[in-house]
Enzyme design. Sequence first.
Site, PDB file in Angstrom:
ATOM      1  N   ASP A 258      -5.261   1.249   1.605  1.00 28.61           N
ATOM      2  CA  ASP A 258      -3.833   1.525   1.578  1.00 28.61           C
ATOM      3  C   ASP A 258      -3.277   0.394   0.791  1.00 28.61           C
ATOM      4  OD1 ASP A 258      -1.346   2.411   2.152  1.00 28.61           O
ATOM      5  OD2 ASP A 258      -1.090   0.906   4.162  1.00 28.61           O
TER       6      ASP A 258
ATOM      7  N   THR B 157      -1.674   5.467  -1.425  1.00 27.38           N
ATOM      8  CA  THR B 157      -0.473   4.908  -0.822  1.00 27.38           C
ATOM      9  C   THR B 157       0.538   6.080  -0.744  1.00 27.38           C
ATOM     10  OG1 THR B 157       1.201   3.154  -1.144  1.00 27.38           O
ATOM     11  CG2 THR B 157       0.202   4.080  -3.086  1.00 27.38           C
TER      12      THR B 157
END
Length: 1472
Positions: free
Chosen positions: A443, A912
Site C-alpha cells: 500500500d 493504492t
Amino acid sequence: MSRKNVSGNFSTMIWKKHFFKETCCQSGAPDMEIQNEELEKRGKVRKRKKKNENKRVIVSNLPFGNKWKDNPNRYYDSNEVKTTKYTILTFFPKNIYEQFHRFANIYFVFIALLNFVPVVNAFQPEVSVIPICVIMAITAIKDAWEDFRRYKLDKEVNHMGCYIYSREEHAYVEKCWKDVRVGDFVQLQCNEIIPADILLLYSSDQNGICHLETANLDGETNLKQRQVVKGLSSQDTVFEPEFFQNTIICEIPNNDLNKFNGYMEQPNHEQVGFNIENLLLRGCTIRNTEAAIGIVIYAGHETKAMLNNSGPRYKRSRIEQRMNMDIFLCVGLLFVMCLVGAVGHGIWTGNFWEHPPYDVPDRNGNFVSPVLAGFYMFLTMIILLQILIPISLYVSIELVKLGQVFLIHNDIDLYDEEADLPIQCRTLTITEDLGQIQYIFSDKTGTLTENKMVFRRCTVDGIEFSHQENDRRLKIQKELDFDEDFAKLQRFTLPPMNPERPATFKHNTMRPLRRCQSDRARFKGHTRNRSAGRRDSIQSQVAFSSPIEKDVIPDSRLLRRVREAALQTESFSPFIHMKTSTSFTDFFLALAICNTVLVSTATEPRQRITIPPPTKPSGISLEKIHQIFQRLKLASLSQSFSSSQSSSHLGASFSAKNSEEPLAVLETCDNENDCSDSSRGQELQDKGSTDIGTASLDEVFMSATNSSLPTDFCYEAESPDEAALVYAAQAYSFILVSRTPKQVTVQLPQGTLLTFDILYTLGFDSVRKRMSVVVRHPLTKEIIVYTKGADSVIMDLLDNSAKGDISTEKRLKRIKERTQKHLDHYAHDGLRTLCIAKKVLNEDDFQKWANFRQEAEAAIDNREELLIETAQHLETKLTLLGATGIEDRLQDGVPDTIVSLREAGIKIWVLTGDKQETAVNIAYSCKLLNQRDTVFTLNTENKETCESLLNLTLEEVKKNYEYDKPQRKLFGIIPTSFSVSEAPSPEFGLVIDGQTLNIIFQGGLEEKFLELTQHCRSVLCCRSTPLQKSMVVKLIRRQLKVMTLSIGDGANDVSMIQAADVGIGISGQEGMQAVMASDFAISRFKHLKKLLLVHGHWCYARLAKMVIYFFYKNVCYVNLLFWYQFFCGFSGSTMVDYWQMIFFNLFFTSVPPLLFGALDKDLSAETLLRLPELYKTGQNSEIYNLSTFIITMLDAFYQSLICFFVPYLTYKDSDIDVFSFGNPINTISLLTILLHQALEMKTWTMLQLVTMICSVALYFIFSVIYNASCLLCNPPTNPYWIMERQLKDPIFYLLCLITPVIALLPRFFIFSLRGTLQASLILKAQQADKLPKGQQDLEIQKLRSRKEATSGAPVASPASNDDLDHSISHLCVSPFLHPAAALSHGDTENQGVSASDPLRRSTHEEGYYFYNRWAEEESPVTDSSAGPFSGHHPLVPSRETAPGQDGGKLTKNYPKNFSYGSHRRSVSSVTL
C-alpha cells in the site's frame, strides 16, 4: 452491590472473578436455569430454521418473565463465550484424532502396532512404541497448555459483571456476562466494557450521544459517537424498560463492523430506521457518558467482535511443502530397501537343501514357503528401517521456529522506540518464507508514507498561496528529526516566522519536537520502557496530533485576506469585495465544519466539549473599529478595484512573494500584456496596502483575540486528512470549538463565536468520493451545503452557469481553470488534493430533499443505495471555493529499503487508491520508479482498446529485450558502438488504473497482463479498490507460482494481506485491522529490509539446512542396519542394542540440530544488508531443492558404507560377537553425523560447542552405565560390559579417528574445491566476512562493483542516451501524466518545447518527459481523421488549451537546441 468501573485494555480489565463467581452468578434468577434447559431441548431443526432466516426479530424479554418457552428470543445464542477446543473428557480422543491428521503420526503408529505381530516383529513391542508416544505426548502437552490458557481467559470474561433490568425487582441487578440474553435491557456507565452488541435506547447526554472507545476492536483510541435511535431521543425523562413495546427487526449476525441496518416497529406500526451509528459493539468501552441503556441485539458468538475473531491461520511454508514431497521419496526408498530385504530373504532361505535348525514348522509340520517368508520379512524390514522417516522432524521444526521467532522479536533494530512497539510474529509456521519472497505488494498511504498529513498549500478563489514559511518549518523539522543529539534539540527553539499571528493559535513557534507518539494499542506482555528522551505530552495519546501536523504557519498574504473577509462577515466593511471575501470565509468555515472531528479537553480523562466555553469581552469598541477602517480605506479601495482584474491575484501570489516560482505568473494571464500590467498593479497594491493596513488589522485582531478561549482543545479525527484541515483552519483563527450531532461552533478570527445548526451530515463513501454537511448559517439563516472531495468528482459537479451574468460566468470558469492547474501542480509535487465547494439551498428545496432522505434512512432494503442516491441528488451545481494540497511525508528509509529489496531480486508493486499523478510522483520519490526507466501508463475504458494497448506494449517491450540481448551476450563483451552506460537492458515500469484493471479481470486479459508485468521492474496500480488489490495478489501468486508478500496498514489492505503467502501489517495510524489480519506486524516500512534480507535469509538457510540434515542423519543411520542384512541372511536382526537405537535420535543427536536451526549464521547481518543480492539464495531455493536432496542422500549412502565396512574389514575373520561389532559402528556413526553438522555450521557459539561435547559425553555415559547394568536385557545376546571392553581396545580408538575422516573427506574436498575454483557470491561474502574491518569493506565494495558490471545495471550517464533516442523514429513529448501536443522530432527542434500551460514548465526543467514510442502507430488506429501530430494526442481527452497558445512565451525560456538525450527519465504514456 456497588458497581465496579472497568478501564484500560480489554485483555487486562477483568472483574474480580472470584467475587462474581460466588455472588453475581447466583443473582441470576431461576429463569436462567429454565432458559438453559430449554436451549438443550431444542433440536437441530430449529437451528436450521434460524439459520435460514434473513432477518432477526427481537422483542423485550420483560413481558414473558419466567415463561421462556413463549419467548421468541429463545432461539438466539446466549452470551457465554467458549473458545476452547477440548474438555477433560474429550481431550484425549479429540487431540489424538487431530494429531492423526499428520501423515507421519499415522505411519509410526501403524509401524508400532505392526511390531506387536509376532511373525514380523523386529524389536520388543513395548520398545517400539516409545518414540511415537514421546512425540505425540509433547504435542499433546503443548495443545493442552494453549487450550488451558483459552479456558482461563474465557472464564474471566464470562464472569465479568454488568447490570440487567429485572422485572421482579423493577431495577437493574448485577449479573455475569454469560447470563445476558438477547432482548435484555443493559445499563452501562462510564469506563465500562460493553458485554454484547446493544442497540442504544437512552443516553445521559442531553443530545442522546454516547461516546465509545473502540481500541479493543480496531486499535483506535479516538472516541466514536453513537446516537440514540430516532424517536427515542427525548432524553429529558429516564428510560423505563417496562414501557418498551417496540419490535426490532434487523439483519442476521455478520462480521461487518461498519454495517448494520434495521428498523424499529412501534405499536402504531410506525417504522423508525437505525444503523451502525446506533449500535454499541461488544468489547468497546463507554467514555465520557455517565449512563447508557440499550437492548441486546447479538450475544456471545453472534456478536460482530466474536465473528471477526477467526483465530490464527495455519499456513504451510514452501519448505514444509518440499519436505512432504521428500518424505514420500523416503517412503519410496524405504519400500525399495524393504523389497530388497524381502527378496534377499526369500533367496537366502531358498538356497538351503534342508531347513535350518532355526526354521521351526507349524503345528501340522509345514514350513513357511519362501514367498510367504519374503512377505513377512518385508513387514519386518519396514519395522526395522522405520526411522528412515524422521519421526522427530516435525516437532524439531516447531521448536526451531519458536527460537527463530524469539530472536526476531528481540531484535532491537526492529523495535520502534517512538511507538514502543517491537515486531510481532503472529504466525509461527512461515518464518522461513521471509527468505524466499519474490513479489512484494505494498500500500502507499501509511505504508510508504507517514500517514501524517501536513497542510502544505491551498488555492482560494483561483489564487494560489504557497505557504513558504510553513515549508521552511517542515524542512527544519525534518532535519531535526534526524538529529541524534535530542538533548540539544530540547533547548533549541526558533523565533516565530510570523510575529503578527493570532494569539488564539497556541503553537506559534517551531518546536523541534520529535514525531509524537501515535495512537497505537498496547500489547500485553511487552515490558520495554519508553525512551527517556521522548516527550510524552497529554495530547500525544490522540492520533494525528503531532507537532508536525498541528503547527501550521499561515501564509502572510492569505492571512491578511482572511482577516479582511472575517471582518466583512459582520458587515463592518461594506467596501470590501463581497464575493471574494465570502469565498475566503466560506473556505475556512468549510475546513472547520465539513468533517466529523470531535472536540475534547486536553486534560485526562478527556471530556467531550459540547457547549462552547465562555469568552472574555474583546475590549475593543465599534467606534474604534470604524476608526481603524478609515485608515484602511485607501488600501481596501485599491484592493476592490484590482479585484475586478481577478487574473492578477495568482500573478501576485507568485510574483510578489514566490520569487522562486517565476513561471507561475504566466499561467494566470490571457496574454502577455495583461500579465505584465496586472503584475505591476498587484505589486503596487501589495506595497501600498501592506504598509498602510498591516498594523491596523493587527491592532484589531490582536485586541480581539486577547479574549482567547480558556480551554486547550484536543481534536479527535477519524482520518489524518480531516485533522490536517482542521489544524489549517485553526492556523487562520477559524477554530473549531465544539461539536454535537445538532450543532457545531466555530470561533472566527475576530473572536466571534458562530454556532451552526447541523441539519444533515453526508459521510464519505467510496462511490461518491466526497462528504458534505448541511448547516444553517447563524447570521444569514441560509441553508448551506459544504462539500469536500476528490477533484475528479467535485469538478464535474460545479455550476458553470451564472443565470445570464456573462462576467460572473467567465469569472467562475476562470477560477475553475486556475484551480485545476493548481491541482495538477499539487499532484505533480506528490500532494494529496481535495476540492472545497458550497451550495446555498432555499427552504422549499431543502424540505423536499429532507423528506426524500428520511424515507431512505427508514428503508431496510437497498438502504445504502438509496442513501447514496439522495446524497448525489443534493451535491450538484456546487460553487467552487478552493482546493488544498496536503503532504503525506515519506517514511524514513523507504527509498533505501526499496532499492535494497530490488537489488535482492524482489519485484515491488504498489497498489493504492490515490490518484494517478500523486501516486506516480511518490513512486519516483521512493525510488520505485527510476529516472532511467521507461514507464508505460495504461488507462482505458473498453476491452478492445485495452487488448490492443497490451499487445502494443508487449511488442515494444519484447523488441527492446531482443535488441539488447545479443549485444550483451556477444562473447561477454559489450559492443564498441555503445559505451558502458549504454549497455544495460531496458528497465520498464507500468502504471495502470483501477478501471483498466477491472477490464483486464472481466475481459479475460490476465495472461497478457501477466506477460507484460513480468518484463516490468515495478508496477503501480492507482485508484484500485480493496477487492482489486486482493485479486491482483491472487493472480500473481496462483498463475506465476511465486512467493508473495503483502504489506499495508489500513482496513482496506486486509484482503490483500490475507491473499498473499506472507502478510505484514504496519501498526500505524489507521487502527489495527491490518495488524490483526497479518502474519507479522512492524511499525515502519524500513524494518522490512532487515526482516527479509537478514532474518528471512537466516531463517531460510537455517531451516533448510536443518531439514536436509535430518534426512541425511536418518538415512545414514538406517543404512547401517540395511548393510548388515547382507551378512545375517536378511533376517531382520540388528547389531546394535534396541535402546541405543531409540536413544540415538531421541537424545544423542536431537539437541545439536535444534541449536543449529536456531542460531547458525552463514553471514553477518552487516554483510547481508550491504550485499542484498545474497537474498537470491532463498528465492531460488538453492540450499534445499530436489538436486541438493538427492546429493545429500547419495552422500548419506556413501558415509554409511564407510562407517559400516571399515569396521567390518577391521574385525573380519575375528571371533568378535554381534554387539561388540555393532558398538564401534554405532559410535563411529554418531561421531560422523555430529562432525558432518560441524562442517555445515558457519557460526560457532559456546552453547553449540558445549552441546556437541555433551551429546558425545551423554552417549558414552549412557552406554557405560547401560552395558554395566544390563545382564539379561536382550537374551540370548546381551550388551553386558561391551563398552567397557571397547574403551580398553586401541583399535576402537583408531576406528573412531580414521573412519569419520574417510567418510567426510569427499564433502570437505568438494567444499574446498568449490570455494577455490568457482566461488559463488555467498562464498565470497563468507570469505570477506572473516576479514578485518578495513579489508572487509574493500572486498564488499569489489563484490558490489562486479555484481553491477555483470548484471548490467551501471549508473546512467546523462549523455549516453543519444543513440537510444535516435533509434526512436517518432517521439511524443508531453508533461508528466498530462498529455500535451504530440510533436514530431523535427518539430521539436524548430519549436523547442511546447506545453499547454506555463505552470508545468518547472516539470520540464526537472526532466519529466514521456517517450511515447508508438504514438504515431496508435493515432491512425483510433482517429483516422486526425493526423498523427495534429494538436493533442487523439487518444487522450484533455481540458488544456491549444499548444500553440503559449508556445511563443515558452521558447524564450528554453534553448532551441534542447537535448532530449539529457533526460533519462523516459516514460511512454498510453492514456485513454
